[in-house]
Structures are given as structure tokens and as C-alpha cells.
Write a protein that holds these residues in place. Sequence first.
Motif, mmCIF file in Angstrom:
data_model
loop_
_atom_site.group_PDB
_atom_site.id
_atom_site.type_symbol
_atom_site.label_atom_id
_atom_site.label_comp_id
_atom_site.label_asym_id
_atom_site.label_seq_id
_atom_site.Cartn_x
_atom_site.Cartn_y
_atom_site.Cartn_z
ATOM 1 N N GLU A 233 -35.894 -27.541 83.465
ATOM 2 C CA GLU A 233 -36.004 -28.697 84.369
ATOM 3 C C GLU A 233 -36.635 -29.897 83.669
ATOM 4 O O GLU A 233 -36.387 -31.031 84.040
ATOM 5 N N ARG B 37 -34.764 -33.523 79.124
ATOM 6 C CA ARG B 37 -34.109 -34.796 79.455
ATOM 7 C C ARG B 37 -33.074 -35.193 78.405
ATOM 8 O O ARG B 37 -32.164 -35.950 78.687
ATOM 9 N N ASN C 13 -28.153 -28.916 86.456
ATOM 10 C CA ASN C 13 -28.399 -29.512 87.761
ATOM 11 C C ASN C 13 -29.223 -30.796 87.711
ATOM 12 O O ASN C 13 -29.709 -31.255 88.733
ATOM 13 N N HIS C 14 -29.400 -31.364 86.518
ATOM 14 C CA HIS C 14 -30.067 -32.657 86.380
ATOM 15 C C HIS C 14 -29.513 -33.345 85.123
ATOM 16 O O HIS C 14 -28.812 -32.735 84.332
ATOM 17 N N LYS C 15 -29.826 -34.618 84.983
ATOM 18 C CA LYS C 15 -29.270 -35.378 83.860
ATOM 19 C C LYS C 15 -29.948 -34.983 82.543
ATOM 20 O O LYS C 15 -31.163 -35.048 82.415
#
Length: 116
Positions: free
Chosen positions: A54, A57, A101-103
Amino acid sequence: MFKTFRKAALATTLATGLAAALLAGGAHAAGTKAAPYGVMAPATAAERHVVITEKTRAVNVNNGETVEFRANGQSFTWHFQTLRDEARFDLSKIAPGGMINHKVTVHVASHPLYRG
């Protein structure tokens, strides 16, 4: 001196042919077409493994590198092959659906052999 050049040329030709065969087989087996960022590759071809959390980045890779990505209990292996020396794109463009599920931005640097 010429023997050294011939040996180096032969080694390069063999390595290129082997890499092409591995990549062609991996893309065919996975049923994917070549993308602007490279092709799917067999897990055994991975030179490096990256775990996406999570907090991840961005990921730095080299053009010509084969990387296995792991996230949310899934994994896939990708051989980066971009047309430009450097590229940047969202990992979800090449990851299997629902895996990321995130950029996460992928930064593709030029191949180490061709850096000035």
C-alpha cells in the motif's frame, strides 16, 4: 584480437537469440500481445522481484529488464521494452485486472549498456 571480437559477437548473438525465444514463448503462453511497454514473460525469466504494498508509489526499472511483481496474493512477470530511452506509466496498465488497487508509477530508465 579478432578472435576476441568474434567471441564477443557470437556471445551477444546467442544471448539475443535466447532472450527473444524466451520472450516469444512467454508472450505466446500467456496469450498477450506486445504492448508499448514490453511483454509478459515467464516467471523463471525474472531478474528481480518487487513486492507492491500500500505504501509503494513508484518502481524503478531498466529498459530490457525482466521483473516479477507481487501484490495482493498475485504475481506477474514483465519484460520491459520501451521505444524511448526513458518512459513513465501507471503499473495498472500492464498488471492483471484488480491486482493493483492504487496508483504505482513505473519509471523505465534507459538500458545500462547504452547509457552515455
